[in-house]
Structures are given as structure tokens and as C-alpha cells.
Design a protein around this motif. Structure first.
Motif, PDB file in Angstrom:
ATOM      1  N   ASP A  21       5.028 -10.152  59.990  1.00 42.15           N
ATOM      2  CA  ASP A  21       4.794  -8.961  59.170  1.00 42.15           C
ATOM      3  C   ASP A  21       5.731  -7.841  59.577  1.00 42.15           C
ATOM      4  OD1 ASP A  21       2.802 -10.236  57.752  1.00 42.15           O
ATOM      5  OD2 ASP A  21       1.172  -9.438  58.987  1.00 42.15           O
ATOM      6  N   TRP A  22       5.950  -7.686  60.888  1.00 43.97           N
ATOM      7  CA  TRP A  22       6.839  -6.639  61.376  1.00 43.97           C
ATOM      8  C   TRP A  22       8.276  -6.900  60.922  1.00 43.97           C
ATOM      9  CZ3 TRP A  22      10.702  -6.295  65.395  1.00 43.97           C
ATOM     10  CH2 TRP A  22      11.031  -4.972  65.745  1.00 43.97           C
ATOM     11  N   LEU A  23       8.725  -8.140  61.047  1.00 42.49           N
ATOM     12  CA  LEU A  23      10.079  -8.484  60.615  1.00 42.49           C
ATOM     13  C   LEU A  23      10.243  -8.315  59.110  1.00 42.49           C
ATOM     14  CD1 LEU A  23      10.709 -11.681  62.772  1.00 42.49           C
ATOM     15  CD2 LEU A  23      11.685  -9.401  63.136  1.00 42.49           C
ATOM     16  N   GLU A  24       9.191  -8.600  58.355  1.00 40.77           N
ATOM     17  CA  GLU A  24       9.255  -8.421  56.908  1.00 40.77           C
ATOM     18  C   GLU A  24       9.438  -6.948  56.558  1.00 40.77           C
ATOM     19  OE1 GLU A  24       9.532  -9.013  52.971  1.00 40.77           O
ATOM     20  OE2 GLU A  24       9.583 -10.551  54.539  1.00 40.77           O
ATOM     21  N   ALA A  25       8.797  -6.055  57.300  1.00 45.83           N
ATOM     22  CA  ALA A  25       8.965  -4.625  57.059  1.00 45.83           C
ATOM     23  C   ALA A  25      10.401  -4.195  57.344  1.00 45.83           C
ATOM     24  CB  ALA A  25       7.988  -3.831  57.929  1.00 45.83           C
ATOM     25  N   VAL A  32      18.108  -7.157  54.529  1.00 44.17           N
ATOM     26  CA  VAL A  32      18.592  -8.386  55.158  1.00 44.17           C
ATOM     27  C   VAL A  32      17.625  -8.762  56.267  1.00 44.17           C
ATOM     28  CG1 VAL A  32      20.061  -7.104  56.772  1.00 44.17           C
ATOM     29  CG2 VAL A  32      20.579  -9.502  56.269  1.00 44.17           C
ATOM     30  N   ARG A  33      17.395 -10.059  56.414  1.00 40.55           N
ATOM     31  CA  ARG A  33      16.491 -10.554  57.453  1.00 40.55           C
ATOM     32  C   ARG A  33      17.103 -10.311  58.830  1.00 40.55           C
ATOM     33  NH1 ARG A  33      14.979 -16.916  58.138  1.00 40.55           N
ATOM     34  NH2 ARG A  33      13.078 -16.720  59.376  1.00 40.55           N
ATOM     35  N   PRO A  34      16.366  -9.739  59.788  1.00 39.00           N
ATOM     36  CA  PRO A  34      16.971  -9.325  61.053  1.00 39.00           C
ATOM     37  C   PRO A  34      17.121 -10.424  62.097  1.00 39.00           C
ATOM     38  CG  PRO A  34      14.695  -8.636  60.992  1.00 39.00           C
ATOM     39  CD  PRO A  34      14.984  -9.242  59.649  1.00 39.00           C
ATOM     40  N   MET A  42      11.397 -18.557  68.343  1.00 39.81           N
ATOM     41  CA  MET A  42      11.259 -18.021  69.697  1.00 39.81           C
ATOM     42  C   MET A  42      10.213 -16.911  69.725  1.00 39.81           C
ATOM     43  SD  MET A  42      15.054 -17.900  71.446  1.00 39.81           S
ATOM     44  CE  MET A  42      15.902 -17.107  70.083  1.00 39.81           C
ATOM     45  N   LEU A  43      10.284 -15.997  68.763  1.00 48.29           N
ATOM     46  CA  LEU A  43       9.356 -14.873  68.738  1.00 48.29           C
ATOM     47  C   LEU A  43       7.918 -15.326  68.553  1.00 48.29           C
ATOM     48  CD1 LEU A  43      11.525 -12.450  66.587  1.00 48.29           C
ATOM     49  CD2 LEU A  43      10.821 -12.046  68.956  1.00 48.29           C
ATOM     50  N   ARG A  44       7.722 -16.407  67.803  1.00 50.47           N
ATOM     51  CA  ARG A  44       6.363 -16.921  67.585  1.00 50.47           C
ATOM     52  C   ARG A  44       5.864 -17.771  68.746  1.00 50.47           C
ATOM     53  NH1 ARG A  44       6.920 -19.222  61.508  1.00 50.47           N
ATOM     54  NH2 ARG A  44       7.812 -20.883  62.766  1.00 50.47           N
ATOM     55  N   GLY A  45       6.730 -18.073  69.705  1.00 51.76           N
ATOM     56  CA  GLY A  45       6.337 -18.900  70.836  1.00 51.76           C
ATOM     57  C   GLY A  45       6.492 -20.377  70.596  1.00 51.76           C
ATOM     58  N   ASP A  46       7.200 -20.769  69.533  1.00 52.16           N
ATOM     59  CA  ASP A  46       7.408 -22.182  69.231  1.00 52.16           C
ATOM     60  C   ASP A  46       8.674 -22.732  69.875  1.00 52.16           C
ATOM     61  OD1 ASP A  46       5.148 -22.180  67.630  1.00 52.16           O
ATOM     62  OD2 ASP A  46       6.272 -21.658  65.819  1.00 52.16           O
ATOM     63  N   LEU A  60       5.072  -1.859  67.798  1.00 50.05           N
ATOM     64  CA  LEU A  60       6.295  -2.459  68.297  1.00 50.05           C
ATOM     65  C   LEU A  60       7.481  -1.665  67.742  1.00 50.05           C
ATOM     66  CD1 LEU A  60       7.564  -4.806  69.903  1.00 50.05           C
ATOM     67  CD2 LEU A  60       7.660  -6.085  67.764  1.00 50.05           C
ATOM     68  N   LEU A  61       8.339  -1.163  68.627  1.00 49.73           N
ATOM     69  CA  LEU A  61       9.471  -0.334  68.209  1.00 49.73           C
ATOM     70  C   LEU A  61      10.778  -1.113  68.179  1.00 49.73           C
ATOM     71  CD1 LEU A  61       8.709   2.914  70.242  1.00 49.73           C
ATOM     72  CD2 LEU A  61       7.898   2.255  67.966  1.00 49.73           C
ATOM     73  N   GLY A  62      10.929  -2.048  69.091  1.00 48.30           N
ATOM     74  CA  GLY A  62      12.167  -2.814  69.136  1.00 48.30           C
ATOM     75  C   GLY A  62      12.027  -4.015  70.031  1.00 48.30           C
ATOM     76  N   VAL A  63      12.837  -5.038  69.769  1.00 56.30           N
ATOM     77  CA  VAL A  63      12.814  -6.254  70.564  1.00 56.30           C
ATOM     78  C   VAL A  63      14.209  -6.861  70.589  1.00 56.30           C
ATOM     79  CG1 VAL A  63      12.103  -7.675  68.596  1.00 56.30           C
ATOM     80  CG2 VAL A  63      11.681  -8.498  70.915  1.00 56.30           C
ATOM     81  N   ALA A  64      14.588  -7.370  71.753  1.00 59.62           N
ATOM     82  CA  ALA A  64      15.819  -8.136  71.899  1.00 59.62           C
ATOM     83  C   ALA A  64      15.431  -9.523  72.379  1.00 59.62           C
ATOM     84  CB  ALA A  64      16.769  -7.470  72.896  1.00 59.62           C
TER      85      ALA A  64
END
Length: 315
Positions: A21-25, A32-34, A42-46, A60-64
Motif C-alpha cells: 500500500d505504501w509503495l502504491e502511494a 512510476v513504480r519505485p 525482499m520487502l515482503r520477506g519472501d 514509514l518515511l523512507g527505506v533503502a
């Protein structure tokens, strides 16, 4: 922006559950998809990864994220808190892990500016190409006529997985992400909600002949090529087309492209997109001849020999 940066090999459970949901926003804001599919897993833990993230007051403000397989980096900053130094701070943390390359999807101006401040240079580009299906795809008979003599278009079943992994590895031996996919990686992708075995189209050598005149293929029913399609709603994707190198140049890619377009049209797709290496001019030309046009460019960046963390500036 004084919120602390946290790092780890998994995101906290609440963010893993909310990440799409956050990435969709972010996608809606940027157009463009980030992150790419591997980054999302990776982000989902898979999939294994390493992460640095900033949150404040439950947001969540940012992630690398760093992919340990090829040491590539993807950085996402919420559009509402950009230009406050958060991208720079995340980049500083990632630099200590000695990454190899950095992705910017859509090659947006902010990403270009941060790359320049990091002393990065573009080393690779992926093109996102698109076409609509207003012109009817080829018929089954027309598609059959494109296939080389002695080959057949078939569907995918579970016993085909090992052959699929083998051909994929050979076809993408020089591709840092796709060529490294294992059977487990394929199984993870096949567990996605959008996956259907019907969406995987295979070309096999017929059991009764070999028109190549050589040892490749033969009368063994070998897998020669595949097209993995993806259809979500009215949007289709040429997810992967792979051709075994020893069968390259026989028109298998064009035949599978035509077959995939027809399949996705039957699934209800009205528009088709794909990603292709910009440097692969022969394949780009094939897609252009099938009415695909460039929509976006994704850029992979690597450090200049003279770059240092002192070059960083506010972003």
C-alpha cells in the motif's frame, strides 16, 4: 529530518504487511513504480535482503534495500518528506555496505540529482515499452506458421520447471538478475496471486524430428524457448521471453511474442508493457516492429572511481 535510521535483514512485521500500500502511494505520486519485483519480494520477506528505514509517529518515511545477490540498491522516500536530507542520510548508511549498483526507476530528476551527488555514473538502462491491443493479435494459425518446422507450442506443467530454469539461465547468462534465478525463485514468483500456469507458453522440439541438422534439440522434446506472460486486470506484461542460445535466430522469440499477445488479449488485456535492456538493440527492434514504443527508462548507476561520501549533498 532527525528521525533515526534503523537497519536489519527484515522489515518489522507491520511494515512488511503494509509495504505494498505504501509503495502504491509512492507510485501514484511519481507515476512510476519505485521498486522492481525482486525488491518487492525482499520487502515482503519472501527473499533475502538488507534494509535501512526511517519511520516517525508510526509512518514509514523512507527505506533503502540492498540485494545481497548482486549488491544492487533501491531507495524509496515518501514524496511528502523529500528534499529534507532523508535520501542523503539513507545513502550514507548504504555506502558503508559497499554496494555495487544503484537503481533509479523512471530515472526521475530527484534520483538523477542524488546519483550525481553520490558520484555515480549510468552503466545500464532498461526500457519500459508499451503497446495497446487495438489491432487484433495474430490468429492461432498465423502463430503456428511462425514456428520453425518440428516445433510445437505447449503449456506449462510442474515437471517443466527444471527445464524452464535451465533455459532461463542459459538465455540470460549475462543478465545479473534474471539469469541468477533458481527453482526456488521461480516457485516464489509462481506463488503470486496473478500467476496462472496457463500464462507460461513453451516451445518444444517435436518428438519426431529435428530440422536444425545438429545435436541440439533432436527427438527428445527439448524445451527451446518460453514466454512468461502476466495479466492483471486490463494490463498485460511480456514478463519474460527466453530462448536457448543454441536456438537463437530461428524466429522463436517473434512467434512466442505473437502467441503471448494473443493469450493476453483473450485474458482481457487492453494494453501490454515490457522491460528490455536498452543495449540489446536486436530485441528492441523486434518489439518496435510489433508496435511497442518506449514509455520510461530505468537506469542503473555505479560509483565513479573518484567518488566519495564527501560528495553528498542535501536531497
Amino acid at each position: 529530518m532527525d528521525a533515526p535510521i534503523t537497519s536489519g535483514t527484515t522489515l518489522p512485521s507491520p511494515w512488511r504487511e503494509q509495504i505494498e500500500d505504501w509503495l502504491e502511494a509512492v507510485t501514484r505520486a511519481d507515476g512510476v513504480r519505485p521498486v522492481n519485483d525482486l525488491g518487492l519480494r525482499m520487502l515482503r520477506g519472501d527473499r533475502e535482503g538488507r534494509f535501512w528505514w526511517v519511520e516517525r509517529s508510526g509512518a514509514l518515511l523512507g527505506v533503502a534495500l540492498l540485494d545481497p545477490a548482486d549488491r544492487s540498491v533501491q531507495v524509496v522516500v515518501d514524496p511528502t518528506v523529500r528534499r529534507q536530507g532523508l535520501g542523503r542520510r539513507l545513502a550514507e548508511q548504504v555506502l558503508a555496505a559497499d554496494p555495487a549498483t544503484w537503481w533509479s526507476f523512471g530515472t526521475l530528476p530527484g534520483a538523477q540529482a542524488l546519483a550525481a551527488r553520490l558520484g555515480l555514473e549510468p552503466v545500464r538502462q532498461l526500457l519500459k515499452m508499451r503497446r495497446d491491443l487495438s489491432r487484433a493479435p495474430l490468429s492461432a494459425d498465423e502463430i503456428s506458421s511462425l514456428l520453425p518446422t518440428g516445433t510445437s507450442l505447449t503449456g506449462f506443467t510442474d515437471p517443466d520447471l527444471d527445464d524452464l530454469v535451465r533455459v532461463n539461465a542459459a538465455a540470460f547468462a549475462d543478465h545479473p538478475e534474471q539469469g541468477a534465478m533458481t527453482a526456488d525463485d521461480f516457485r516464489v514468483a509462481m506463488a503470486e496471486d496473478w500467476f496462472s500456469a496457463d500464462d507460461l507458453l513453451l516451445v518444444r522440439q517435436d518428438d519426431t524430428g529435428d530440422d536444425t541438422g545438429g545435436d541440439a534439440g533432436g527427438d527428445t522434446g527439448d524445451l527451446l524457448a518460453f514466454h512468461w506472460t502476466k495479466t492483471v486486470g486490463d494490463d498485460g506484461e511480456v514478463y519474460v521471453i527466453g530462448v536457448a542460445p543454441e536456438h537463437d535466430g530461428r524466429g522463436l522469440g517473434r512467434a512466442l511474442l505473437a502467441a503471448g499477445l494473443a493469450h493476453m488479449a483473450r485474458r482481457g488485456a487492453r494494453s501490454i508493457h515490457l522491460f528490455v535492456e536498452a543495449a540489446n538493440t536486436r530485441v528492441v527492434t523486434m518489439y518496435e516492429s510489433a508496435s511497442f514504443e518506449v514509455e520510461l527508462r530505468d537506469t542503473s548507476w555505479a560509483a565513479s572511481p573518484t567518488a566519495s561520501s564527501e560528495d553528498l549533498d542535501e536531497h
